[in-house]
Design a protein around this motif. Structure first.
Motif, short mmCIF file in Angstrom:
data_model
loop_
_atom_site.label_atom_id
_atom_site.label_comp_id
_atom_site.label_asym_id
_atom_site.label_seq_id
_atom_site.Cartn_x
_atom_site.Cartn_y
_atom_site.Cartn_z
N LEU A 98 30.14 40.04 51.59
CA LEU A 98 29.47 40.94 50.67
C LEU A 98 30.39 41.47 49.57
CD1 LEU A 98 27.27 43.04 53.11
CD2 LEU A 98 26.57 41.16 51.63
N GLN A 99 31.68 41.21 49.68
CA GLN A 99 32.62 41.70 48.67
C GLN A 99 32.46 40.90 47.38
OE1 GLN A 99 36.50 41.41 50.41
NE2 GLN A 99 36.13 43.08 51.84
N PRO A 100 32.65 41.54 46.24
CA PRO A 100 32.51 40.83 44.96
C PRO A 100 33.59 39.76 44.82
CG PRO A 100 33.36 43.04 44.58
CD PRO A 100 33.00 42.95 46.03
N ARG A 101 33.24 38.67 44.18
CA ARG A 101 34.18 37.57 43.91
C ARG A 101 34.62 37.69 42.45
NH1 ARG A 101 34.80 35.09 48.99
NH2 ARG A 101 32.75 35.10 49.95
N TRP A 102 35.88 37.45 42.21
CA TRP A 102 36.44 37.62 40.87
C TRP A 102 37.04 36.34 40.34
CZ3 TRP A 102 34.99 42.14 39.04
CH2 TRP A 102 34.81 43.22 39.91
N GLN A 114 30.39 34.85 35.60
CA GLN A 114 30.29 35.52 34.30
C GLN A 114 31.46 35.14 33.38
OE1 GLN A 114 27.70 37.46 33.33
NE2 GLN A 114 26.78 36.86 35.27
N THR A 115 32.20 34.09 33.72
CA THR A 115 33.38 33.73 32.92
C THR A 115 32.99 33.27 31.52
OG1 THR A 115 33.38 31.53 33.90
CG2 THR A 115 34.83 33.16 34.88
N ASP A 116 31.91 32.52 31.39
CA ASP A 116 31.50 32.06 30.06
C ASP A 116 31.09 33.24 29.17
OD1 ASP A 116 31.99 29.43 30.67
OD2 ASP A 116 29.92 29.00 31.26
N GLY A 158 41.32 31.67 40.18
CA GLY A 158 40.68 32.43 41.25
C GLY A 158 41.53 33.56 41.78
N THR A 159 42.84 33.56 41.48
CA THR A 159 43.73 34.64 41.90
C THR A 159 44.64 35.04 40.75
OG1 THR A 159 45.49 33.19 42.69
CG2 THR A 159 43.78 33.79 44.30
#
Length: 159
Positions: free
Chosen positions: A8-12, A76-78, A104-105
């Protein structure tokens, strides 16, 4: 308060951004963050800006060159790249931005896309518009100081 489960944690995603300004420009992280938020809000609207959640994590700028790491939500990168492309100035200082990569990191972003120290520059005196002027030279680019601002040139302009 309990932490959210991992699923459930947001992915960045992390965007590596190169900055280029005139040599005498002075930028800071706070001003750059404000411009990122304004650009995202103007292009994507309130909900799109909130979805992207663009945050400047790292910022360095000196002698006209710099880099930043901008954190955005996965997927949402684009939209974030488009918002960054809309930034033309920071605190009234013209700035050129280029997204060099996505990772990713934070660590991978720094290792892959952010080069070591800024490219070296040298101070020169050149003849420009029939007057001797101060200039800052980097590889083939030369920024000539005129009365009120800088003018971009190349080595070919002086031969």
């Amino acid at each position: 308060m309990k932490h959210l489960p991992k699923h459930l944690q947001p992915r960045w995603r992390y965007l590596a951004v190169e900055l280029e300004t005139w040599p005498d420009a002075d930028l800071d992280r706070r001003a750059f963050q404000r411009e990122v938020w304004y650009a995202a809000q103007n292009l994507l609207g309130d909900t799109g800006s909130a979805d992207a959640d663009a945050t400047v994590l790292r910022f360095e700028h000196a002698d006209g060159l710099g880099h930043a790491i901008v954190r955005v939500r996965r997927g949402q990168t684009d939209a974030a790249r488009a918002a960054l492309a809309c930034i033309g100035s920071v605190d009234g200082v013209p700035v050129g931005l280029r997204v060099t990569g996505t990772s990713g990191t934070v660590r991978a972003c720094e290792e892959k896309y952010i080069r070591g120290p800024a490219e070296p520059f040298e101070q020169r005196h050149v003849v420009f518009e029939n007057a001797e002027r101060r200039a800052v030279a980097r590889e083939t680019r030369v920024d000539v100081r005129t009365d009120h601002t800088f003018v971009g040139a190349t080595d070919l302009d002086f031969r």
